[in-house]
Design a protein around this motif. Sequence first.
Motif, short mmCIF file in Angstrom:
data_model
loop_
_atom_site.label_atom_id
_atom_site.label_comp_id
_atom_site.label_asym_id
_atom_site.label_seq_id
_atom_site.Cartn_x
_atom_site.Cartn_y
_atom_site.Cartn_z
N THR B 62 0.79 12.28 -0.61
CA THR B 62 1.59 11.41 0.27
C THR B 62 1.10 9.97 0.15
O THR B 62 1.91 9.04 0.04
CB THR B 62 1.49 11.88 1.74
OG1 THR B 62 2.01 13.21 1.83
CG2 THR B 62 2.26 10.96 2.67
N LEU B 63 -0.23 9.80 0.18
CA LEU B 63 -0.80 8.46 0.05
C LEU B 63 -0.40 7.84 -1.29
O LEU B 63 -0.05 6.65 -1.36
CB LEU B 63 -2.32 8.51 0.17
CG LEU B 63 -2.86 8.84 1.57
CD1 LEU B 63 -4.34 9.23 1.50
CD2 LEU B 63 -2.66 7.64 2.50
N GLY B 64 -0.44 8.65 -2.36
CA GLY B 64 -0.05 8.15 -3.67
C GLY B 64 1.41 7.75 -3.72
O GLY B 64 1.77 6.68 -4.23
N ALA B 65 2.25 8.60 -3.13
CA ALA B 65 3.69 8.32 -3.15
C ALA B 65 4.02 7.09 -2.32
O ALA B 65 4.88 6.28 -2.69
CB ALA B 65 4.45 9.54 -2.62
N LYS B 66 3.33 6.93 -1.19
CA LYS B 66 3.61 5.80 -0.30
C LYS B 66 2.98 4.50 -0.78
O LYS B 66 3.30 3.43 -0.26
CB LYS B 66 3.08 6.10 1.11
CG LYS B 66 3.96 7.05 1.90
CD LYS B 66 3.48 7.13 3.35
CE LYS B 66 4.53 7.82 4.21
NZ LYS B 66 4.13 7.88 5.62
N SER B 67 2.08 4.60 -1.73
CA SER B 67 1.36 3.40 -2.18
C SER B 67 2.25 2.45 -2.96
O SER B 67 1.95 1.26 -3.07
CB SER B 67 0.17 3.82 -3.07
OG SER B 67 0.65 4.33 -4.32
N GLY B 68 3.34 2.98 -3.51
CA GLY B 68 4.20 2.16 -4.36
C GLY B 68 3.62 1.94 -5.74
O GLY B 68 4.18 1.19 -6.55
N LEU B 69 2.50 2.60 -6.03
CA LEU B 69 1.83 2.41 -7.32
C LEU B 69 2.34 3.38 -8.39
O LEU B 69 2.10 3.16 -9.58
CB LEU B 69 0.31 2.61 -7.15
CG LEU B 69 -0.39 1.61 -6.20
CD1 LEU B 69 -1.83 2.05 -5.94
CD2 LEU B 69 -0.36 0.20 -6.78
#
Lengths: 134, 189
Positions: B62-69
């Motif tokens: 989730t953190l990866g997906a939300k990071s925009g990276l």
Amino acid sequence: MAAAYLRRATSCVAIACGSFAIVPGAWASGDPARGEQLYTSRCGACHSMDANRAGPAHRGVFGRKAGTAEGFDYSPALRSSAIVWTEAALDRWLANPESLVRGQKMGVSVANAQDRADLVAYLKAASAMPKPSR
Amino acid sequence: MSSIIPARRSFLGRSGLALSGAAIALLAGRPALAQGTSGSEQDIGILNVALGLEHEGINAYTLGAKSGLLQKPVLAIAVRFQDDHKEHRDTLAAAIRRLGGKPVEEKSLDAYAKALDASTLKNQGDVLALAARLELGATNAYLGVIPSFKEPQLAKVAARLAADEAMHWGILNNALGKPLPMGGMPFGA
């Protein structure tokens, strides 16, 4: 050989008596660099140096009383033990956590004595280092 | 499943039959209980640690997906892997309940972000490296707990979960451009 056996036997007696005064035993000297690699690949799923995750944070574990990392939800068994994390205690813990503290939560063990020695050497070295600033 | 046990006990009591607790546990489909409470409790403890890992893995994605990276093809793979971890979570939680335990609860996304140092992720490679590290750790953790289970069926579940994590790690490792491990049996040693 006989002296090493005696030290081991003394250690076992101390555990059997419930004192948890784990006396120093004979174990291989550890390589902290290899220990760090092992820590990352085999302990890193649950543990970090500075964060409580599935397992407790390890910064400062060396010399710390078991079950006292701030903010971690330990098993009652480990919390109520009188273990202090020395080289000997960590070696016994990693070899078979459940035989050292019945009812604890860690299901992983490290069978190879050299792997344990390397991990303990890394934990000892890392414990002495300050927490990195962000 | 647990609600069945009192009903059966009641029936057995009324019928005048006397069965041991172990036999009742076997009838209820709880062989670990039949072998003794401590074995079941130990399995529940191991499963709950594993469930904690799955919660963390889901939140890491989730953190990866939300990071925009994450760019689009990689993002789709991350979402797919997260779905796998949700299936793992549900499998583990069901097993814990079947054994009479209480599944450990998920923490807040902020708590996972702090524990995983998410603020240090600056590009797609950082996110993939974090995911690969967690997948490798999970693979080794599942392999490591297999001998500790009292109930053999749970060992098989752990092995299947380890295989999923190893698959994830292999794909992430390839995406990072890293070489294959040297030699066979690189996991769980």
